[in-house]
Design a protein around this motif. Structure first.
Motif, PDB file in Angstrom:
ATOM      1  N   VAL A 286       0.980  -1.200  -0.175  1.00 28.86           N
ATOM      2  CA  VAL A 286      -0.063  -0.056  -0.119  1.00 28.86           C
ATOM      3  C   VAL A 286       0.921   1.239  -0.083  1.00 28.86           C
ATOM      4  O   VAL A 286       1.969   1.472   0.805  1.00 28.86           O
ATOM      5  N   LYS A 294      -2.168  -4.698   0.752  1.00 27.40           N
ATOM      6  CA  LYS A 294      -3.577  -4.968   0.710  1.00 27.40           C
ATOM      7  C   LYS A 294      -3.640  -6.440   0.215  1.00 27.40           C
ATOM      8  O   LYS A 294      -3.252  -6.953  -0.820  1.00 27.40           O
ATOM      9  N   LEU A 361      -6.877  -4.764   4.430  1.00 23.74           N
ATOM     10  CA  LEU A 361      -5.559  -4.342   4.719  1.00 23.74           C
ATOM     11  C   LEU A 361      -4.850  -5.144   5.996  1.00 23.74           C
ATOM     12  O   LEU A 361      -5.505  -5.255   7.089  1.00 23.74           O
TER      13      LEU A 361
END
Length: 403
Positions: A286, A294, A361
């Motif tokens: 990310v 992610k 995430l």
């Protein structure tokens, strides 16, 4: 005639004189006259002792022969019946021959307190439980035991009936032996021997013989035993609605109990189906300074049948911060269950497949508690209740990275 009693001699002389002097020669008139006199004489002769009846005719005939007069022609006369007396009692020879009924069987009605107060021999437990300590010889049964591998008397009600066709009642009780949160069980028939001591007739049936629980026992009028059995024990997190029950009938054959009616196996549960799960994933960094990545996972769920599933749920996939995909399709308020699913979704019809994408995430570097997880799909009904799968091994996949 000196050997006779004087009274007897006197009566014989009178009889002789009467006969000799009154003989008038042959003829019917004389015969009738003689018959009337003989009948009068009978009243006197009856009072004499029994021997007179035997000796008197002999002496009279001898006197007539000595007189050498021709005999009087005989006339048929009804004899006077001798005095009535009780028939003689026969002398017994050897043991008397009497007809007696076979001894009745002992009453086998045993109370709970009586069974707990004595030691009994139990039928065998499955070998693995016997090795752990579920005893069978001279067992003093307990109640509400908390220790493992202790033979105890279950709280089930006793049943009474003639199960061995001996005309007397026997007692059926459920005996158990705890091995974890659940207990093995067996239905045992108890009786009494001729001395009144409690003995074990035999085992009707036990768990492990195609089922895992005993729900109820009944004795029918014909002596057969009906046992309501279940395929699983509702313990250890297993809900009661999963239990299937059957009624099986058993009968004593003179040596043991054998099944005579009812199903012999449960077979496949017709309420279940076969879901299958496969997965692909993508893990990307990310942009930014938070060092997170992610994780995008795509699950494919196939319902191999035979049943449609009203709902399906993913378990253990909620491993990070939700960031898109099909999370929005999850039921936000599933019914309370012991294990809350990560996501409850509409079901998949039999023979069809569905794809689901979940974006999360996750940390850029696994933490100290990170590990390879197992993701799972599960069949749910319309009441938000989970059900087992026909082939649970293909319901699971492993996470791509430690999470």
């Amino acid at each position: 005639m000196s050997d006779f009693d004087p009274l007897l001699r006197e009566r014989l002389i009178a009889y002789r004189n009467d006969v000799v002097t009154q003989v008038a020669g042959p003829g019917p008139d004389h015969a009738r006259h003689l018959l009337r006199r003989r009948r009068r004489m009978t009243a006197v002769a009856v009072a004499a002792v029994a021997v007179v009846l035997v000796v008197a005719p002999v002496v009279a005939n001898a006197a007539l022969r000595d007189d050498r007069n021709p005999p009087v022609p005989a006339e048929s006369v009804e004899p006077t019946a001798p005095p009535t007396s009780a028939p003689p009692t026969p002398t017994a020879t050897g043991s008397p021959s009497t007809t007696t009924s076979p001894p009745s069987a002992p009453d086998g009605r045993i109370s709970r307190a009586q069974l707990l107060a004595t030691r009994v021999d139990l039928p065998s437990w499955p070998s693995n439980l016997a090795e752990q300590g579920c005893t069978t010889s001279k067992v003093r049964l307990k109640t509400n035991a908390t220790d493992l591998f202790v033979s105890e008397l279950a709280n089930d009600a006793f049943r009474y009936g003639d199960v061995d066709d001996d005309g007397a009642v026997e007692t059926l009780a459920v005996v158990s032996c705890r091995y974890a949160e659940a207990s093995a069980k067996q239905v045992v028939a108890f009786d009494r021997n001729p001395d009144g001591r409690i003995v074990t007739l035999g085992r009707v049936v036990r768990t492990g013989d195609g089922f895992d629980d005993v729900l109820a026992v009944e004795i029918k009028q014909n002596g057969s035993v009906e046992v309501r059995v279940a395929d699983i024990v509702p313990c250890c997190g297993i809900p009661t609605y999963l239990v299937r029950a059957q009624v099986r009938t058993y009968r004593w054959d003179g040596e043991r109990f054998g099944q005579t009616d009812g199903p012999t196996a449960f077979g496949k549960d017709p309420r279940l189906t076969d879901l299958r799960l496969s997965m692909s994933h993508e893990l990307v960094d990310v942009p930014g300074a938070d060092t997170r990545r992610k994780l995008t996972t795509v699950f494919t769920v196939t319902n191999a049948g035979p049943l449609d599933v009203p709902q399906m749920a993913f378990q253990s996939i909620d491993v990070g911060e939700r960031a898109g995909g099909d999370w929005s399709k999850c039921d936000p308020n599933p019914a309370p269950q012991q294990y809350v699913p990560s996501c409850l979704l509409p079901g998949v019809p039999a023979g069809e497949s569905r794809r689901y994408t979940f974006v999360q995430l996750v940390p850029g570097k696994p933490g100290a508690d990170a590990h390879i997880r197992t993701f799972e799909v599960e069949h749910y009904d319309a009441q938000d209740r989970p059900w087992p799968d026909l082939k649970p091994t293909d319901n699971r996949v492993r996470s791509p990275i430690p999470l």
